[in-house]
Scaffold this motif. Sequence first.
Motif, short mmCIF file in Angstrom:
data_model
loop_
_atom_site.label_atom_id
_atom_site.label_comp_id
_atom_site.label_asym_id
_atom_site.label_seq_id
_atom_site.Cartn_x
_atom_site.Cartn_y
_atom_site.Cartn_z
N LEU A 1 -6.16 37.70 -22.47
CA LEU A 1 -7.43 38.37 -22.75
C LEU A 1 -8.12 38.87 -21.49
O LEU A 1 -8.54 40.02 -21.42
CB LEU A 1 -8.37 37.43 -23.53
N VAL A 2 -8.21 38.01 -20.49
CA VAL A 2 -8.91 38.41 -19.27
C VAL A 2 -8.14 39.52 -18.55
O VAL A 2 -8.75 40.45 -18.03
CB VAL A 2 -9.15 37.19 -18.35
N ARG B 1 1.58 38.75 -16.40
CA ARG B 1 0.68 37.60 -16.39
C ARG B 1 1.11 36.52 -17.38
O ARG B 1 1.01 35.33 -17.09
CB ARG B 1 -0.75 38.03 -16.65
N VAL B 2 1.59 36.91 -18.55
CA VAL B 2 2.08 35.94 -19.53
C VAL B 2 3.30 35.23 -18.97
O VAL B 2 3.44 34.01 -19.07
CB VAL B 2 2.39 36.62 -20.89
N GLY B 3 4.21 35.99 -18.36
CA GLY B 3 5.40 35.38 -17.74
C GLY B 3 5.04 34.37 -16.67
O GLY B 3 5.60 33.27 -16.62
N CYS C 1 -9.88 43.07 -17.90
CA CYS C 1 -9.97 43.53 -16.50
C CYS C 1 -9.26 44.86 -16.32
O CYS C 1 -9.75 45.73 -15.59
CB CYS C 1 -9.39 42.48 -15.56
N TRP C 2 -8.13 45.03 -16.97
CA TRP C 2 -7.40 46.29 -16.84
C TRP C 2 -8.19 47.45 -17.43
O TRP C 2 -8.24 48.53 -16.85
CB TRP C 2 -6.01 46.19 -17.46
N VAL C 3 -8.83 47.24 -18.56
CA VAL C 3 -9.67 48.29 -19.16
C VAL C 3 -10.78 48.68 -18.18
O VAL C 3 -11.04 49.87 -17.95
CB VAL C 3 -10.25 47.84 -20.52
N ALA C 4 -11.42 47.69 -17.57
CA ALA C 4 -12.48 47.97 -16.59
C ALA C 4 -11.91 48.65 -15.34
O ALA C 4 -12.52 49.57 -14.79
CB ALA C 4 -13.21 46.68 -16.22
#
Length: 139
Positions: free
Chosen positions: A84-85, A130-132, A89-92
């Motif tokens: 989620l974060v 990030r999930v990895g 953050c990527w959208v921002a």
Amino acid sequence: MSVATADRSRIDLSSKTALLVAGDLAAIFLFVAIGEYTHGYNPIVDFGRVAGTFAPFLIGWLLVAGAAGLYATDAPGTLANATLVTLLCWVAAVAVAQGLRATSVFHGGAALTFAIVSVLVGGLLLTLWRVGVTLTIGR
């Protein structure tokens, strides 16, 4: 709390953080390189162009991710939080990048279609990374 204390709590200077930064930037660079390639530019031959496209995303990501604590001591955190974060953050960061691209300093201009593609493709690459990392090294 002093500024120095606040900075240390947001950015942990460790090998884990260096790995997170390197992977994040590699994912963003891959997104940019794939995009340039699909538009007829060779990322190796036209490296200056690719770097010019990468720069506003680099600036946006480092500003937003650093402020949001994606490089703090407890990063990447839980799987749900990392996902989620990272996406928020990527959208921002894309919004910052589009703002920078709208200036005369960076090429390309700001376009809604490119912002949407950036959020989707770049977000996918960053989230997979990030999930990895979260599944592999966790906290």
